[in-house]
Design a protein around this motif. Structure first.
Motif, PDB file in Angstrom:
ATOM      1  N   THR A 256       1.075  -1.296  -0.122  1.00 55.39           N
ATOM      2  CA  THR A 256       0.348  -0.160  -0.155  1.00 55.39           C
ATOM      3  C   THR A 256       0.901   1.160  -0.251  1.00 55.39           C
ATOM      4  N   GLY A 258       0.644   4.506   0.904  1.00 59.08           N
ATOM      5  CA  GLY A 258      -0.218   5.395   2.386  1.00 59.08           C
ATOM      6  C   GLY A 258      -0.507   6.743   1.797  1.00 59.08           C
ATOM      7  N   ASP A 260      -3.376   9.553   0.479  1.00 56.18           N
ATOM      8  CA  ASP A 260      -4.682   9.775   1.172  1.00 56.18           C
ATOM      9  C   ASP A 260      -5.407   9.261  -0.519  1.00 56.18           C
ATOM     10  N   PHE A 307      -7.313  -0.639   3.477  1.00 54.11           N
ATOM     11  CA  PHE A 307      -6.002  -0.610   3.289  1.00 54.11           C
ATOM     12  C   PHE A 307      -5.705   0.896   3.241  1.00 54.11           C
ATOM     13  N   GLY A 308      -6.187   1.563   3.637  1.00 57.90           N
ATOM     14  CA  GLY A 308      -5.516   2.960   3.837  1.00 57.90           C
ATOM     15  C   GLY A 308      -4.389   4.035   2.617  1.00 57.90           C
ATOM     16  N   GLY A 309      -5.360   3.803   1.675  1.00 56.19           N
ATOM     17  CA  GLY A 309      -4.020   4.604   0.236  1.00 56.19           C
ATOM     18  C   GLY A 309      -5.093   3.885  -0.747  1.00 56.19           C
ATOM     19  N   GLN A 311      -3.579   0.594  -2.925  1.00 56.47           N
ATOM     20  CA  GLN A 311      -3.437  -0.760  -2.587  1.00 56.47           C
ATOM     21  C   GLN A 311      -3.372  -1.812  -3.839  1.00 56.47           C
ATOM     22  N   TYR A 365       6.548   7.601   0.959  1.00 58.21           N
ATOM     23  CA  TYR A 365       4.881   7.428   1.331  1.00 58.21           C
ATOM     24  C   TYR A 365       4.260   5.327   1.836  1.00 58.21           C
ATOM     25  N   TYR A 366       5.177   4.832   1.017  1.00 61.98           N
ATOM     26  CA  TYR A 366       4.743   3.389   0.893  1.00 61.98           C
ATOM     27  C   TYR A 366       5.148   3.122   1.986  1.00 61.98           C
ATOM     28  N   LYS A 367       4.184   2.825   2.516  1.00 63.23           N
ATOM     29  CA  LYS A 367       3.485   1.527   4.141  1.00 63.23           C
ATOM     30  C   LYS A 367       4.672   0.045   4.204  1.00 63.23           C
ATOM     31  N   GLU A 369       5.484  -2.001   6.091  1.00 68.24           N
ATOM     32  CA  GLU A 369       4.194  -2.981   7.288  1.00 68.24           C
ATOM     33  C   GLU A 369       4.833  -3.985   6.298  1.00 68.24           C
ATOM     34  N   SER A 371       3.300  -7.133   4.389  1.00 66.57           N
ATOM     35  CA  SER A 371       1.626  -7.337   3.880  1.00 66.57           C
ATOM     36  C   SER A 371       2.283  -8.373   2.446  1.00 66.57           C
TER      37      SER A 371
END
Ligand SMILES: Cc1cc2nc3c(=O)[nH]c(=O)nc-3n(C[C@H](O)[C@H](O)[C@H](O)COP(=O)(O)OP(=O)(O)OC[C@H]3O[C@@H](n4cnc5c(N)ncnc54)[C@H](O)[C@@H]3O)c2cc1C
Length: 447
Positions: A256, A258, A260, A307-309, A311, A365-367, A369, A371
């Motif tokens: 994702t 991240g 908007d 996913f908040g972004g 994805q 801004y890449y999340k 975390e 995945s």
């Protein structure tokens, strides 16, 4: 819940297939006055949506090169459409954007979608494709694209929300869901014969029929059923190829950005179709300008509030480890071995920027975390829907399956006595008989 001593239908797995089969089987039994949801028990070693269905990107599309897959997916889309709100289904459509090497394949898909009444627009030619994409996204800039297939149906669903909705629908029909209960083996009266009981870590449960929707754990259950580790496949050349491993694992790469999700709207302010781009244009890093690849690559992406972004993912890779040695657990984001790393992030975000200017310079801004996750694939990477050991229905989707909400409905109909022509091309016997599905030129193993 106390563990029952006997049930008519025991379903292994509370993912899309286990839940969908339970819900639709409950309805079928009631409609045919053969019983109801109280005859059905789902057992899951973890919980609802603990497997692939809970981490899937949730993309729902028709775009498949194989006619049998397309017809099956059209059926599933119509089931998603029965309750978009309940299933958290976003019918935004889907676009397959391709280079010349895939033009002919996708043209066939477009033609056959017309034949089955599945609405899509097909654009051909480099200029025409660029113009069409710019009419949707003013900043479209992908190079070397010569066709665009725009499916008007399909889109995506929010992975866990849809599973919880399906579980509620099943429970409202009287289905029981027993979580934290691991199936460890099967009991039968004769070797290779019908299953009389399922052994679990909570005790034995007698049953008349077993239905398996174990997703990435399909091989483990297959081994418990003492089914063959290797099989023979009759090739298109008419020659029998022996000792082909029945299962291999692939690692799915998703992540994702991240930002908007509103960043990715169409020129007229709407949420866009899911975008899938395959390309053989050289892909350069949007971070340092280096060449990432000059071979075929592919990505997909969508704005997603869940996913908040933005994805999406890229082509998966085959896991070379002996399938007997692959650790499926801990699964998904908890796996120490199979979560995506920096290489994926670098490639995927650069590919986003290759396609649309708005993603340039967004790398930070890449999340970062965990995945992604692994999937168990059959020898031809297509599903097996079939009965084994006389009373054991295996739903092994070869990782095509989040979109396949309708398969559980068709399986329920088969269990209640109506064979499905849509499931017929996915029987296990196709390997020995050489009734194989056509292979496309896409870089993805499931296109
Ligand atoms: C990262 C990723 C992204 C994906 N994206 C998409 C997509 O966008 N669109 C799409 O169509 N498909 C997608 N897929 C594929 C799709 O998610 C799977 O094909 C589908 O979810 C499989 O559903 P299932 O019900 O068979 O298995 P699962 O959802 O994996 O459920 C299996 C369940 O069985 C349980 N279980 C396993 N072993 C036992 C046991 N011994 N005893 C009791 N319970 C057991 C597990 O706990 C699990 O809950 C994706 C897959 C991955 C990994």
């Amino acid at each position: 819940m106390a563990i029952p001593t006997h049930v008519k239908y025991l379903i292994i797995g509370a993912g899309i297939h286990g839940l969908s089969t339970a819900y639709h089987l409950a309805q079928q039994l009631k409609a045919q006055r053969k019983g109801d949801g109280r005859d059905i028990l789902i057992v899951d070693k973890s919980g609802i949506a603990a497997g692939a269905s809970g981490i899937a990107c949730g993309v729902i599309r028709n775009n498949y090169f194989q006619p049998a897959m397309r017809e099956l997916m059209a059926h599933s889309v119509s089931v998603w459409e029965t309750d978009p709100e309940g299933y958290s289904y976003h019918p935004v459509g889907y676009m397959q954007i391709s280079p010349e090497s895939m033009h002919a394949d996708v043209a066939t898909i477009a033609r056959q979608q017309k034949d089955i009444g599945y609405e899509s627009t097909f654009i051909e030619g480099e200029k025409e494709s660029a113009d069409y994409m710019k009419s949707l996204f003013h900043d479209w800039q992908a190079k070397g694209i010569t066709s665009v297939l725009h499916e008007k149906r399909g889109g995506y669903a929010n992975n866990t929300k849809a599973m919880y909705a399906l579980a509620s629908k099943a429970e409202n029909e009287g289905v029981r869901i027993l979580t934290g209960c691991t199936v460890t083996g099967f009991k039968s009266e004769s070797a290779g014969g019908a299953i009389k009981a399922v052994e679990t870590d909570k005790g034995e449960i007698g049953c008349d029929m077993v239905i398996i929707g174990a997703g990435p754990w399909a091989k483990i259950i297959w081994d418990m059923l003492e089914l063959p580790k290797t099989i023979s496949i009759k090739g298109k050349d008419g020659i029998m190829h022996d000792d082909i491993p029945m299962w291999i694992y692939w690692s799915l790469q998703e992540g994702t950005l991240g930002v908007d999700p509103e960043l990715q709207k169409t020129n007229d302010g709407r949420f866009p179709p899911v975008i899938h781009v395959d390309s053989n244009a050289p892909l350069y890093s949007n971070y340092d300008g280096s060449l990432i690849t000059d071979e075929m690559w592919g990505i997909y992406y969508k704005p997603d509030f869940h996913f908040g972004g933005i994805q999406g993912g890229a082509a998966p890779y085959a896991i070379e480890t002996d399938p007997d040695e692959v650790a499926v657990d801990p699964y998904g984001v908890d796996s120490p071995d199979f979560v995506v790393g920096e290489d994926f992030a670098h490639m995927w975000v650069s590919a986003l920027a290759h396609c649309q200017k708005r993603f340039e310079g967004q790398f930070d801004y890449y999340k970062n975390e965990p995945s992604g996750g692994i999937g168990s694939f059959t020898p031809d990477s297509f599903p097996v829907f079939d009965m084994f050991r006389e009373n054991c229905y295996l739903i092994a989707d070869s990782n095509h399956g989040y979109k396949m909400l309708g398969v559980g409905k068709l399986v329920a109909e088969e269990i209640c006595g109506t064979q499905s022509s849509l499931l017929e091309p996915f029987r296990f016997s196709r390997y020995a008989e050489g009734k194989l599905h056509p292979v496309s030129s896409s870089p993805f193993p499931w296109s």
